[in-house]
Design an enzyme around this catalytic site. Structure first.
Site, mmCIF file in Angstrom:
data_model
loop_
_atom_site.group_PDB
_atom_site.id
_atom_site.type_symbol
_atom_site.label_atom_id
_atom_site.label_comp_id
_atom_site.label_asym_id
_atom_site.label_seq_id
_atom_site.Cartn_x
_atom_site.Cartn_y
_atom_site.Cartn_z
ATOM 1 N N ARG A 51 0.828 -1.205 0.000
ATOM 2 C CA ARG A 51 0.000 0.000 0.000
ATOM 3 C C ARG A 51 0.866 1.261 0.000
ATOM 4 O O ARG A 51 0.987 1.956 -0.997
ATOM 5 C CB ARG A 51 -0.933 -0.008 1.220
ATOM 6 C CG ARG A 51 -2.105 0.999 1.128
ATOM 7 C CD ARG A 51 -1.749 2.424 1.488
ATOM 8 N NE ARG A 51 -1.244 2.559 2.858
ATOM 9 C CZ ARG A 51 -0.776 3.697 3.348
ATOM 10 N NH1 ARG A 51 -0.709 4.786 2.588
ATOM 11 N NH2 ARG A 51 -0.315 3.750 4.588
ATOM 12 N N HIS A 243 6.737 4.576 12.187
ATOM 13 C CA HIS A 243 6.687 4.427 10.727
ATOM 14 C C HIS A 243 7.697 5.424 10.164
ATOM 15 O O HIS A 243 7.405 6.613 10.045
ATOM 16 C CB HIS A 243 5.262 4.745 10.265
ATOM 17 C CG HIS A 243 5.030 4.644 8.796
ATOM 18 N ND1 HIS A 243 4.210 3.689 8.239
ATOM 19 C CD2 HIS A 243 5.480 5.387 7.753
ATOM 20 C CE1 HIS A 243 4.162 3.856 6.931
ATOM 21 N NE2 HIS A 243 4.935 4.888 6.608
ATOM 22 N N CYS A 276 5.822 9.530 -0.714
ATOM 23 C CA CYS A 276 4.506 10.062 -0.355
ATOM 24 C C CYS A 276 4.048 10.954 -1.496
ATOM 25 O O CYS A 276 4.757 11.894 -1.858
ATOM 26 C CB CYS A 276 4.552 10.859 0.953
ATOM 27 S SG CYS A 276 2.943 11.557 1.412
ATOM 28 N N ASN A 285 10.058 4.069 2.657
ATOM 29 C CA ASN A 285 10.052 3.622 4.047
ATOM 30 C C ASN A 285 11.335 2.856 4.339
ATOM 31 O O ASN A 285 12.037 2.411 3.433
ATOM 32 C CB ASN A 285 8.868 2.683 4.285
ATOM 33 C CG ASN A 285 7.536 3.351 4.063
ATOM 34 O OD1 ASN A 285 7.000 3.992 4.943
ATOM 35 N ND2 ASN A 285 6.981 3.208 2.863
#
EC number: 4.1.3.4
Length: 335
Positions: A51, A243, A276, A285
């Site tokens: 995702r 995160h 993002c 990430n």
């Protein structure tokens, strides 16, 4: 924090201490009660690659590739794999196939497959597609909230209240995200108190876990410690996750600080995928492979097979025609 392992224990012989920790003063070994900050025995990894990792891809990733990636990750021992996002295709075109993805994966009974649902319409669509866990995505930055989900922080929380209420009626657990916890692409530094305010509201609404996101990867070990110290005054460590994006190469140090402060849930993305769509310049990430290498090196259990995660990373990198962002995979593949 329950059962913990310690990085250095006073029972070590001085020779072993000196060999393994040459940078630490002898005084630390001599003082029987002294030890480095304690670490969790087990860390739960939430895989967000399918995702959060893929949503920023410019070219639409074929649905069958997304499904195969999730199926490969399901065989690694990962306990949680965030599958897709039920957002409007107008905002994130990459996730327009959310229903097909969720219905197409081979679900493992040992894995949870949460999906992102920004509002009640997204929640209803997710439930209709078979979702049994959802997540809501808020922000500690007012500007980012308006640009990302087109509403104020307060308005977003009101939307989430509807989602959580509906989820409770369906017996569906809800996870919460707080983006821009360590910095915003529009506002710059974000006050820890603002992060705490949003995290507390999400927790009080009924989110079983709140993930604090360094969305643009500007955080340092110092700013992570400062932010967490504030949040922990209102939300217990057992209900928090971190995160971290790796824009400045600080994701692993920041995660280590969080572990030392009692957090035992970490989000990560296979092959370091991500970014993002609403935060220009943000890199991916922290890679799941690199996180596993660090955790296993510390003697922390994860239940995840690093080699199988690397295989999943190889698959998606080949499908995307790009190199992995995982340092561990790069080093291994070059040997």
């Amino acid at each position: 924090m329950g059962n913990v392992s310690s990085a250095v224990k006073h029972c070590l012989s001085y020779e072993t201490f000196l060999r393994d920790y040459p940078w630490l003063p002898r005084l630390l070994w001599e003082e029987k009660c002294s030890e480095l900050p304690k670490l969790p025995v087990y860390v739960k990894i939430v895989e967000v690659g399918p995702r959060d990792g893929l949503q920023n891809e410019k070219e639409i990733v074929p649905t069958e590739v997304k499904i195969q990636l999730i199926d490969l990750l399901s065989q690694t021992g990962l306990p949680v794999i965030e599958a897709t996002s039920f957002v409007s295709s107008k905002w994130v075109a990459q996730m327009a196939d959310h229903t097909a993805v969720l219905k197409g994966i081979k679900r493992s009974p040992d894995v949870r497959y949460p999906v992102l649902t920004p509002n009640i319409q997204g929640f209803q669509a997710a439930v209709a597609a078979g979702a049994n866990e959802v997540a809501v995505f808020g922000s500690a930055s007012e500007t980012f909230s308006r640009k990302n989900i087109n509403c104020s922080i307060e308005e977003s929380l009101q939307r989430f209240e509807q989602v959580v209420s509906a989820a409770k009626q369906e017996g569906i657990p809800v996870r919460g995200y707080v983006s821009c916890a360590l910095g915003c692409p529009y506002e710059g530094q974000v006050k820890p108190s603002q992060v705490t305010k949003v995290a507390k509201r999400l927790f009080e609404l009924g989110c079983y876990e709140v993930s604090l996101g360094d969305t643009i990867g500007v955080g340092t070990a110092g700013s992570m410690a400062e932010m967490l110290s504030d949040v922990l005054t209102e939300v217990p460590a057992g209900a928090l996750a971190v995160h971290c994006h790796d824009t400045y190469g600080q994701a692993l140090p920041n995660i280590l600080i969080a572990l030392q402060m009692g957090v035992s849930v970490v989000d990560a993305s296979v092959a370091g995928l991500g970014g993002c769509p609403f935060a220009k310049g943000a890199s991916g990430n922290v890679s799941t492979e690199d996180l596993l290498y660090m955790l296993h090196g510390l003697g922390i259990e994860t239940g995840v097979d690093l080699l199988k995660v690397m295989e999943a990373g190889d698959f998606i990198c080949k499908a995307l025609n790009r190199k992995t962002n995982s340092k561990v995979s790069q080093a291994t593949r070059n040997n």
